[in-house]
Scaffold this active site. Sequence first.
Site, mmCIF file in Angstrom:
data_model
loop_
_atom_site.group_PDB
_atom_site.id
_atom_site.type_symbol
_atom_site.label_atom_id
_atom_site.label_comp_id
_atom_site.label_asym_id
_atom_site.label_seq_id
_atom_site.Cartn_x
_atom_site.Cartn_y
_atom_site.Cartn_z
ATOM 1 N N GLY A 78 -1.505 -3.136 5.767
ATOM 2 C CA GLY A 78 -1.942 -1.894 6.389
ATOM 3 C C GLY A 78 -3.442 -1.845 6.522
ATOM 4 O O GLY A 78 -4.087 -2.854 6.800
ATOM 5 N N SER A 173 5.765 -2.379 3.589
ATOM 6 C CA SER A 173 4.762 -1.386 3.233
ATOM 7 C C SER A 173 4.323 -0.605 4.478
ATOM 8 O O SER A 173 5.170 0.001 5.150
ATOM 9 C CB SER A 173 3.580 -2.071 2.546
ATOM 10 O OG SER A 173 2.727 -1.126 1.951
ATOM 11 N N TYR A 174 3.032 -0.657 4.830
ATOM 12 C CA TYR A 174 2.577 0.062 6.028
ATOM 13 C C TYR A 174 3.113 -0.559 7.310
ATOM 14 O O TYR A 174 2.993 0.029 8.390
ATOM 15 C CB TYR A 174 1.046 0.126 6.061
ATOM 16 C CG TYR A 174 0.531 1.255 6.912
ATOM 17 C CD1 TYR A 174 0.491 2.555 6.412
ATOM 18 C CD2 TYR A 174 0.116 1.048 8.217
ATOM 19 C CE1 TYR A 174 0.036 3.602 7.195
ATOM 20 C CE2 TYR A 174 -0.349 2.092 9.006
ATOM 21 C CZ TYR A 174 -0.376 3.368 8.489
ATOM 22 O OH TYR A 174 -0.810 4.412 9.266
ATOM 23 N N ASP A 371 9.999 -1.290 -7.336
ATOM 24 C CA ASP A 371 8.782 -0.829 -6.669
ATOM 25 C C ASP A 371 8.419 0.564 -7.166
ATOM 26 O O ASP A 371 9.228 1.489 -7.070
ATOM 27 C CB ASP A 371 9.015 -0.817 -5.151
ATOM 28 C CG ASP A 371 7.808 -0.336 -4.362
ATOM 29 O OD1 ASP A 371 6.700 -0.276 -4.940
ATOM 30 O OD2 ASP A 371 7.975 -0.021 -3.171
ATOM 31 N N HIS A 436 7.473 -4.227 -4.665
ATOM 32 C CA HIS A 436 7.035 -3.649 -3.395
ATOM 33 C C HIS A 436 6.953 -4.733 -2.318
ATOM 34 O O HIS A 436 7.229 -4.475 -1.145
ATOM 35 C CB HIS A 436 5.661 -2.988 -3.586
ATOM 36 C CG HIS A 436 5.155 -2.258 -2.390
ATOM 37 N ND1 HIS A 436 5.788 -1.159 -1.856
ATOM 38 C CD2 HIS A 436 4.066 -2.469 -1.608
ATOM 39 C CE1 HIS A 436 5.120 -0.716 -0.803
ATOM 40 N NE2 HIS A 436 4.069 -1.502 -0.628
#
Length: 474
Positions: A78, A173-174, A371, A436
Amino acid sequence: MVFLLWFLLVNTLYSISIRINGEIIDSLPGQPSDVDFNQYSGYIVTHKFRGRALFYYFAEAQSEDKFSMPLTLWLGGGHDCSSAAIGMFYENGPFRPTEDGELVKNQFSWNLASNMLYVDTPIGVAFSYSNTSSDYKIWSDTMTARENLKFLRKWFIEFSEYRDLDFYIAGDSYGGHLAPQLAELILEYNRKPVHVRPIKLKGIALGNPLLEKMGLSNVEHLWHYGIISTELYHLQKRQCDSTRMVQEILSGEMSEDCSDINVMISEEIGDDMHKDNLLFQSCQTDQYSSSQRHCLGTETAKADPCLLTWVDDYLSRPEVQEALHANASTWDSIFHGRNMILNNLAIDILPTLSALLKRGIPLLIYSGDEDLRIPVSHTRELANVLATRLNLTTMEMNEPWYDGKQIGGWSQTFGNSGGGEKVANLTFATVRGGSHFVPNSSPSKALTLFKAFLKGSPPPNTHPDHYLVALPKY
């Protein structure tokens, strides 16, 4: 006419030679000697006037017939980390750095199943950059998606032999923002009649994705795992509940009440807890022997909490940056548009995912259950929200899926069985023991999920010896 054809042929060959001579990676420093696939890296200029350029790393498939395999674009990370570096060296790329600066093979690299393209996006992180300073102040998800599409179109011109392969987008994630937003633009691009060669988008895979703002709240998850006390859990609900805390995080201004709660949560979590992985301790450089570090690409070896340090150390070396054809001056750059970042975090991606499913694009959402950043319970809830909004029925019941002979996690697939509007399948899968960044903590499981995704099938629900197990005697 003959002259024209000759000119075009020479020009094409010249362009290919320029690409091969200018962007092929002869060998990365510390690379194993028995590498049997080509690697490329460099820049695609997305805006010549403003001087925007996105850095990429491309690993061809480990196959004698790489063009029979798909192409997958990886969009992870991200706004504050290198999606290319994290993907290629920390998660599912072909190599992983060690403490001594060498590279070891990742036995579960995703280029075993697909040609893999990693991109540093947006501009302003790691090796991607803009020569226009104002770009770093006004950036947004919308601009990122447009730049990513420009990148992809220009990359396909340079690597035209991959233009007609089945194309997938994956990320974590992002990447839960970046991948769907790019996919939406690709479908718009394909609809225009002037584009006679559409990009063959076949599916999207998202790992531990940030899909809407409440994914930033993990207090329930922390309490469920026994990480924070019941007293603090109830105090948080009274003094600064999850909705308020997320709103204040997104505003960039935290009240005294919420700030106090955050401090207490951090104190109870502890300093050496790795928020990406409940099972990780903090990085201790003497935790493993050198022989153990050379096994960190295997599923049987415990993932190394120091690997991010080794990745940063490796990419900070001038000879590595030179081998990657990277602009060394951009490696430590910081994305300055913090307020824009916070506004982007609040974007709800579920409507975009709904539209993609309606357009026939299959979706895999997977979530590591260890996560601490984006809880598996919240991600699962969002998958069910998607299924409900689209009136999907359960095609594959919630059940274990297998990575070899071991349970890899649990999965459920939604779809429709005909009649009414046809919607692509949606699969939600947990990854047992996954962090994660699932391909880092659980490389074999991640590759199993990825292969099933490319085949258009749910994760395997039987282990290889399933039909050899003797039936009980009565």
